[in-house]
Design an enzyme around this catalytic site. Sequence first.
Site: not given
Length: 205
Positions: A167-169
């Site tokens: 996932s992104d942040w």
Amino acid sequence: MPIPLGQVASWNPDLVEAAARLSAEEAVHAVIYWTFAPMIDVARDPRWGRIAESPGEDPVLASAMSVAMVRGYQTDDLSAPGAIAACAKHFAGYGEVDGGRDYATTNVTRNELRNTYMPPFRAAVDVGVATLMTSFCDIDGVPATANDFLLRDVLRDEWQFEGLVVSDWDSVAQLSIHGRTPCDRESAAEAFGAGVDMEMAGRCF
């Protein structure tokens, strides 16, 4: 070295591959074996705050540079000295957020998605990119981090990608902000079920 947009403006994939190779070798000296690069979001709205990281507006050029960067980071053998795992990001359509607003909605047709925004990612997958990162935005109202169409139908089934999806942040927790889920537990279930293998920075998983 120049910012990615500047490197792509060279129209020289060999030079861009050499820059990624040098970056990988320096990373290994710092005991880093995975990079959150290349960022290969086709971007056509100069208001978007991350356009400097992108490979520009053309999917053909972006695809060529995507291949060059993945090869530069990973070489032909990830176990080779100086090789690090690349991460193609952000899948997909992140550069087309409404009004250039980060984390926002992306309104693109399936035709535009496939012919403009997906080709650099397909090129990265075809050349063997080890990992891929989801986008913050949503496609047709479904956040990329929980998007079965993107992560299952296209990435896994159609393109046969066998690598790791991250996932992104903290984007798993943000599924609730999108209105997709009521809590972190459900956010984790949605993301994992869609095909996210690893959560970056958050605590939902």
